[in-house]
Design an enzyme around this catalytic site. Sequence first.
Site, short mmCIF file in Angstrom:
data_model
loop_
_atom_site.label_atom_id
_atom_site.label_comp_id
_atom_site.label_asym_id
_atom_site.label_seq_id
_atom_site.Cartn_x
_atom_site.Cartn_y
_atom_site.Cartn_z
N GLU A 7 0.83 -1.20 0.00
CA GLU A 7 0.00 0.00 0.00
C GLU A 7 0.87 1.26 0.00
OE1 GLU A 7 -4.21 -0.67 1.85
OE2 GLU A 7 -3.15 0.73 3.14
N HIS B 124 7.24 -26.78 -1.59
CA HIS B 124 6.54 -27.87 -2.29
C HIS B 124 5.38 -27.34 -3.13
CE1 HIS B 124 8.77 -31.00 -0.04
NE2 HIS B 124 8.95 -29.96 0.76
N LYS C 62 -14.19 0.45 -4.02
CA LYS C 62 -15.31 0.91 -3.18
C LYS C 62 -16.31 1.67 -4.03
CE LYS C 62 -12.43 1.53 0.92
NZ LYS C 62 -11.84 2.51 1.82
O1 PA5 Z 1 -3.56 1.34 5.78
C1 PA5 Z 1 -4.69 1.78 5.65
O2 PA5 Z 1 -4.93 2.98 5.79
C2 PA5 Z 1 -5.84 0.86 5.34
O3 PA5 Z 1 -5.44 -0.46 5.19
C3 PA5 Z 1 -6.88 0.91 6.42
O4 PA5 Z 1 -6.30 0.53 7.64
C4 PA5 Z 1 -8.06 0.03 6.11
O5 PA5 Z 1 -8.61 0.37 4.88
C5 PA5 Z 1 -9.13 0.15 7.19
O6 PA5 Z 1 -9.58 1.46 7.28
P1 PA5 Z 1 -10.38 1.99 8.53
O7 PA5 Z 1 -9.50 1.84 9.73
O8 PA5 Z 1 -10.68 3.40 8.23
O9 PA5 Z 1 -11.62 1.13 8.65
#
Ligand code: PA5
Length: 447
Positions: A288, A309, A423
């Site tokens: 990310e 494996h 989303k």
């Molecule tokens: O790293 C990030 O920002 C995301 O992975 C969020 O943690 C994830 O989308 C969850 O978001 P939220 O805590 O707003 O529900």
Amino acid sequence: MKTISLELQDALRFLDESAIETLIPKVKAAHAELEAGTCPGNDFLGWLHLPSSITPEFLADLQATAQTLREHCDTIVVAGIGGSYLGARAVIDALSNSFAWLTNKGENPNILFAGNNISEDYLFELTEYLKTRRFGVINISKSGTTTETALAFRLLKKQCEDQRGKAEAQKVIVAITDAVRGAARITADKEGYKSYIIPDNVGGRFSVLTPVGLLPIACAGFDIAELVRGAQDMEKASAENDFESNLAEQYAAVRNALYAQGKKIEILANYHPKLHFMSEWWKQLYGESEGKDGVGIFPAAVDLTTDLHSMGQWIQEGERSIFETVVSIEKPEHTVLFPHDEENLDGLNFLEGKRVDEVNKMAELGTRLAHVDGGVPNLRVVLPELTAYYLGQLIYFFEIACGISGRVLNINPFDQPGVEAYKKNMFALLEKPGYEAESAAIKQRLG
Ligand code: PA5
């Protein structure tokens, strides 16, 4: 202080000396930018000096909340997704007995995870299971609007209240969310839940050392003070100016040098099943943070020797676009010796009496040699033992190296604009109010 160590010789042999030399000034500049707060995404640098800002009083408050949950619950469900669950799960799995589930005699609550998928069967089976449990809920969502987590929390809140009554449920539901915004905050304030704040300047994937990770880990019975102490020590060590002794800078430099030479995929490998979710956490942290603007090392992971494996063939002989980072544990917690067998049909009596870990270590070394021979550069991160303290070091090491590495790639490591795309489509398909134009466009596209 014993520290985790980083072995690079089997990666450096794939690089010209000048490759790292050229990168050192960029790595130094990237690190300096983080420290000065002048990089893109600088409003999300709260993780950088987070460990050293954690006070004993704050830890004591988290431990007191964990104790309340532990006293009132045999099962605690952590609702969260991505950065709002992977860190807690990684540490809890790494420190737990592999069979805690089956052998639990009630000394620790079972920690379950929800709100990280939209599977109807998962939620059905979870809620069925919980019907006979005294369960509590930790609802973790920074935005408070994440569909997966909100859905699970709706179900869990109602079930907890139905089973315990509203007043009792209020004692065993804890919210970890934004200070003011979002549904999770509004519900927590309205219902009077104990709550913790996810700081504005700490993104989800960097939040494991906030209550997001610390509260579930404390609920599972693990020592969060030791975890934080490990992270604090690594925070100090990472401030080291000399590149030769700065592990995070070295890791950032070597992976970027390999990337520049066409090694586009990094595989994190472990030799202990307990580290599976540590790899999942690492994948999110790096994926990310770095995968944007058309660049980024693709973070993959394997559990070895298991996956030798299944994925071993690809790693050994597939496209030569990969490098491998092994997380190795020097000393296991327990001792098991290779047993004697009278018939010796498998021909393995020559191993009789050896520690199983010695066999595992030889498998690791043999694999490393084979992979290096096959053109896969190998980095090795070694933890002296699998303890909360060394996991704290490992977490901070990977976080700071990720920040530096992302800046060397010249991207903003602290945003994740691409996560919104699915989303938007999902809401358009589900005809969420406000998404009328997107709904029409998507219907046309799908015919
Ligand atoms: O790293 C990030 O920002 C995301 O992975 C969020 O943690 C994830 O989308 C969850 O978001 P939220 O805590 O707003 O529900």
